[in-house]
Design an enzyme around this catalytic site. Structure first.
Site, short mmCIF file in Angstrom:
data_model
loop_
_atom_site.label_atom_id
_atom_site.label_comp_id
_atom_site.label_asym_id
_atom_site.label_seq_id
_atom_site.Cartn_x
_atom_site.Cartn_y
_atom_site.Cartn_z
N ASP A 171 0.69 8.94 -10.14
CA ASP A 171 -0.16 9.53 -9.10
C ASP A 171 -0.82 8.48 -8.23
O ASP A 171 -0.76 7.28 -8.51
CB ASP A 171 -1.22 10.45 -9.74
CG ASP A 171 -1.89 9.81 -10.95
OD1 ASP A 171 -1.83 8.58 -11.09
OD2 ASP A 171 -2.48 10.55 -11.75
N ASP A 177 -10.73 16.77 -19.21
CA ASP A 177 -10.43 18.20 -19.03
C ASP A 177 -8.98 18.54 -19.41
O ASP A 177 -8.51 19.64 -19.14
CB ASP A 177 -10.71 18.62 -17.57
CG ASP A 177 -9.83 17.89 -16.56
OD1 ASP A 177 -8.98 17.08 -16.97
OD2 ASP A 177 -10.00 18.14 -15.34
N HIS A 199 -6.19 17.02 -18.33
CA HIS A 199 -5.14 16.80 -17.33
C HIS A 199 -4.19 15.67 -17.73
O HIS A 199 -4.56 14.77 -18.46
CB HIS A 199 -5.72 16.58 -15.93
CG HIS A 199 -6.42 15.28 -15.70
ND1 HIS A 199 -7.52 15.15 -14.87
CD2 HIS A 199 -6.20 14.03 -16.17
CE1 HIS A 199 -7.91 13.90 -14.84
NE2 HIS A 199 -7.14 13.19 -15.62
N GLU A 242 -4.43 19.14 -12.93
CA GLU A 242 -5.68 19.68 -13.45
C GLU A 242 -5.43 21.04 -14.12
O GLU A 242 -4.36 21.63 -13.96
CB GLU A 242 -6.69 19.83 -12.30
CG GLU A 242 -7.04 18.51 -11.60
CD GLU A 242 -7.97 17.60 -12.41
OE1 GLU A 242 -7.99 17.71 -13.66
OE2 GLU A 242 -8.66 16.78 -11.80
P1 PGA Z 1 -8.95 7.16 -18.18
O1 PGA Z 1 -8.26 8.34 -17.38
O2 PGA Z 1 -7.86 6.40 -18.83
O3 PGA Z 1 -9.63 6.32 -17.12
O4 PGA Z 1 -9.91 7.79 -19.14
C1 PGA Z 1 -7.28 9.10 -18.01
C2 PGA Z 1 -6.75 10.17 -17.08
O5 PGA Z 1 -7.53 10.68 -16.27
O6 PGA Z 1 -5.57 10.49 -17.17
#
Ligand code: PGA
Length: 262
Positions: free
Chosen positions: A67, A136, A138, A143
């Site tokens: 992404d 959450d 994702h 999301e």
């Molecule tokens: P993070 O993000 O590794 O910074 O906790 C993980 C994600 O949002 O996929």
């Protein structure tokens, strides 16, 4: 889904790095799907170490990132382009032309997304996809309630994700873009293998729902229960909500070495 619980992030990242390294040694032109965020940083450090100390060769490897934020130039310090070059690509022998990251400045986003999907297919598909997980649930920036059939497309971040990611923007939520381009859940599920990493108690609830909850679009990562080859590398705090953690430990401890890295 195979769950590997490690005492700390260093051990978990080392175990994940060995899986990636073994694939790259067995298939030097492997196609890797890569992730950003804090979670994979130690994994990338281990891969750089293996490149420097054990000649792990990335010269024929192709990568596709999950992404990118819409509206950030590649040169923006918080773009995922900048992240990947800083934390991995500049320190291994990957060819720049083999690196693919969604273009957050694409003029025609749907056309760009279709071309990204085509490029993955033309590369032969993703052999191994590295994933983090949002608090959450994702994966990529898919999301909650994202379609399990979704492909690369524009998405709007939840307020929770904007809040979570504000730490990368000096804590200023107003600086976090609200839109992104992300591989879809269908794109991720097409990868031949997936490895997910999650660390810290703030991920415990999402991990419990992903591994042991029902498969539901409210927890996008739970779709990995349907993936034929998915491994989840977590530390003790991220494992805190799992009912069967003793069983996962027992399974992993009983494995021969060759099967651990496979
Ligand atoms: P993070 O993000 O590794 O910074 O906790 C993980 C994600 O949002 O996929």
């Amino acid at each position: 889904m195979e769950v590997i619980i490690s005492p700390d992030t260093e051990t978990a990242s080392g175990a994940a790095a060995r899986v990636v390294a073994r694939l790259v040694r067995e298939k030097p032109n492997a196609v890797l799907g890569l992730a950003t965020g804090s979670t994979p940083l130690k994994l990338y450090r281990k891969l750089i170490q293996l490149h420097n100390e054990e000649e792990l060769d990335f010269s024929e490897v192709t990568t596709f990132n999950l992404d990118e934020y819409v509206g950030l130039e590649k040169e923006h310090p918080q773009s995922y382009h900048a992240f990947m070059w800083e934390h991995l690509f500049s320190q291994i022998n990957i060819k720049p032309e083999n690196v693919h990251i969604p273009d957050g400045m694409a003029k025609d986003i749907p056309v760009f997304c279709a071309a990204y999907e085509r490029a993955i297919a033309e590369a032969g598909g993703i052999d191994l996809q590295v994933l983090g997980i949002g608090s959450d649930g994702h994966i990529g920036f898919n999301e909650p309630t994202s379609s399990f059939a979704s492909r690369t497309r524009i998405k709007t971040l939840t307020q929770q994700t904007v809040q979570d990611n504000a730490r990368f923007f000096d804590g200023d939520e107003s600086q976090v873009p609200h839109h992104c381009i992300t591989m879809g859940i269908g794109t991720i599920m097409d990868a031949k293998r997936c490895i997910m990493l999650a660390f810290g108690e703030e991920k415990a609830e999402a991990i419990a729902a992903t591994v042991e909850g029902p498969v539901a679009s409210m927890v996008p990562a739970s779709i990995l229960q349907h993936h034929p080859n998915a491994k989840v590398f977590i530390d003790n705090p991220a494992a805190a909500g799992l009912k069967l953690s003793d069983y996962y430990r027992w399974v992993y401890d009983g494995k021969p070495d060759w099967q651990r890295d496979a």
